[in-house]
Design a protein around this motif. Sequence first.
Motif, short mmCIF file in Angstrom:
data_model
loop_
_atom_site.label_atom_id
_atom_site.label_comp_id
_atom_site.label_asym_id
_atom_site.label_seq_id
_atom_site.Cartn_x
_atom_site.Cartn_y
_atom_site.Cartn_z
N ALA A 1 0.52 -0.99 -0.03
CA ALA A 1 -0.29 0.39 -0.10
C ALA A 1 0.37 0.83 -0.21
O ALA A 1 0.34 2.26 -0.63
N THR A 2 1.79 1.45 1.18
CA THR A 2 2.91 2.33 1.31
C THR A 2 3.83 2.80 -0.72
O THR A 2 3.45 4.24 -0.69
N PHE A 3 4.18 1.77 -1.20
CA PHE A 3 5.18 1.65 -2.20
C PHE A 3 4.07 1.85 -3.42
O PHE A 3 4.93 2.82 -3.84
N GLY A 4 2.25 1.37 -3.34
CA GLY A 4 1.65 1.64 -4.79
C GLY A 4 1.43 3.33 -4.01
O GLY A 4 1.30 4.13 -5.61
N LEU A 5 1.41 3.82 -3.13
CA LEU A 5 1.23 5.34 -2.75
C LEU A 5 2.48 6.33 -3.20
O LEU A 5 2.40 6.94 -3.92
N LEU A 6 3.32 6.07 -2.97
CA LEU A 6 4.38 6.34 -3.70
C LEU A 6 4.93 6.69 -5.19
O LEU A 6 4.78 6.89 -6.30
N LEU A 7 4.31 5.26 -5.54
CA LEU A 7 4.58 5.09 -7.25
C LEU A 7 2.98 6.12 -7.85
O LEU A 7 3.61 5.86 -9.12
N THR A 8 2.33 6.02 -7.17
CA THR A 8 1.19 7.03 -8.06
C THR A 8 1.24 8.34 -8.35
O THR A 8 1.41 9.31 -8.64
N HIS A 9 2.25 8.93 -6.70
CA HIS A 9 2.27 10.38 -6.73
C HIS A 9 3.51 10.70 -6.87
O HIS A 9 3.68 12.44 -6.69
N CYS A 10 4.75 10.08 -6.97
CA CYS A 10 5.67 9.85 -7.49
C CYS A 10 6.69 9.85 -8.39
O CYS A 10 6.32 8.85 -8.13
N TYR A 11 7.14 10.22 -8.88
CA TYR A 11 8.67 10.20 -9.98
C TYR A 11 9.77 9.92 -9.55
O TYR A 11 10.74 10.02 -8.83
N THR A 12 9.74 7.77 -9.50
CA THR A 12 10.38 7.37 -8.30
C THR A 12 11.39 6.68 -9.47
O THR A 12 11.86 6.39 -10.31
N VAL A 13 12.80 6.85 -8.53
CA VAL A 13 14.45 6.81 -9.41
C VAL A 13 14.66 5.15 -8.80
O VAL A 13 15.25 5.44 -7.19
N TRP A 14 15.30 4.32 -9.13
CA TRP A 14 15.45 3.32 -8.49
C TRP A 14 18.05 3.35 -8.42
O TRP A 14 17.94 3.40 -9.78
N LEU A 15 18.27 4.22 -7.00
CA LEU A 15 19.75 3.94 -7.31
C LEU A 15 20.01 2.21 -7.22
O LEU A 15 20.43 2.41 -6.11
N GLN A 16 20.44 1.94 -7.91
CA GLN A 16 21.13 0.21 -7.75
C GLN A 16 22.34 0.69 -7.61
O GLN A 16 23.17 1.38 -7.88
N ALA A 17 23.36 0.11 -7.34
CA ALA A 17 24.02 0.17 -6.52
C ALA A 17 25.59 -1.66 -6.81
O ALA A 17 23.82 -2.78 -6.21
N THR A 18 25.89 -2.31 -6.30
CA THR A 18 26.54 -3.76 -6.38
C THR A 18 26.43 -4.33 -4.92
O THR A 18 26.07 -2.98 -3.83
N PRO A 19 26.01 -5.33 -4.48
CA PRO A 19 26.41 -5.36 -2.66
C PRO A 19 27.50 -5.17 -2.26
O PRO A 19 27.40 -4.75 -0.85
#
Length: 316
Positions: A223-241
């Motif tokens: 539910a929280t993640f859905g709210l974030l996706l709906t109202h924000c432009y999301t950027v996944w900052l990736q990195a190796t472990p």
Amino acid sequence: MDRPQAAPVQAPGADAVTEPAAEREPFLVALGERVRMLRARKGLTRKGLSQGAGVSERHLANLELGVGNASILVLRQVALALDCSLAELLGDETTASPEWLLIRDLLAGRAEPELQRARMALTPLFGGGAPAAASRQRRLALIGLRGAGKSTLGRMLADELDVAFVELNQEIERVAGCSLSEIHNLYGPNAYRRYERRALEETIELYPDAVIATPGGIVSDPATFGLLLTHCYTVWLQATPEDHMQRVIAQGDLRPMAGNSGNQEAMDDLRRILAGRAAFYGKADLSFDTSGLVLSDAYAGLSEALKVAMAKAVRR
């Protein structure tokens, strides 16, 4: 008010003897793998889950190994005989609804892109109304594990865009009236997720223009993640472990080592968490890999990637 967690109690079957892998029931092995995956997605150690669930660590270890738990096999056999899913047999308030069952069967077996289209079509109807694309793009949210650079790069982006920078962890502490560690230690992960959602709701309401650095586990609550996706432009900052671990420790944060006997175990835990969350992080509008980059190069690359992505979005 949330109550402190109860002390763990020994659960039936917790003393089960570990069986050779070849002799384990495949269904129980798969069940154990799902428990392990869900635990990793939420960033919980086995000890943490033991405390939250009120069962012994030994029982959880057996569950994750796929041994014992014969009663679940009985329920599975009954479900198979009734030609229904185990989830339907166990039930909740939704499984008694004919409409819910019809919707579930309509979506069953659909590929991920089809499910995404269904979610996006349903969001305006039941999610409080989706904001206009232009409005959504004014609020950037950075997601990913600790050590990806969300806070550092987020502040730099906010300065460049001349908008507010919001560290959602600080908003969670403000809403709860205590520190993150106190929330987890006194009230547990479920209370933390409630405070996290409330903090995100207030942030969305208060900041039409902002860069938001989110906690790594925000994807754990749909539910929280859905709210974030709906109202924000999301950027996944990736990195190796390896990069995640080195950056976190370089910042003086030794939490990855807490409860682990050594660096290898901490790395294994981190890899499991990343694997458990990768599909959810992958729902972001944009992904940017910071692995092996110094800060200046990471920021330049992220800023350019955002400009290109935003320009494409405008042309659509």
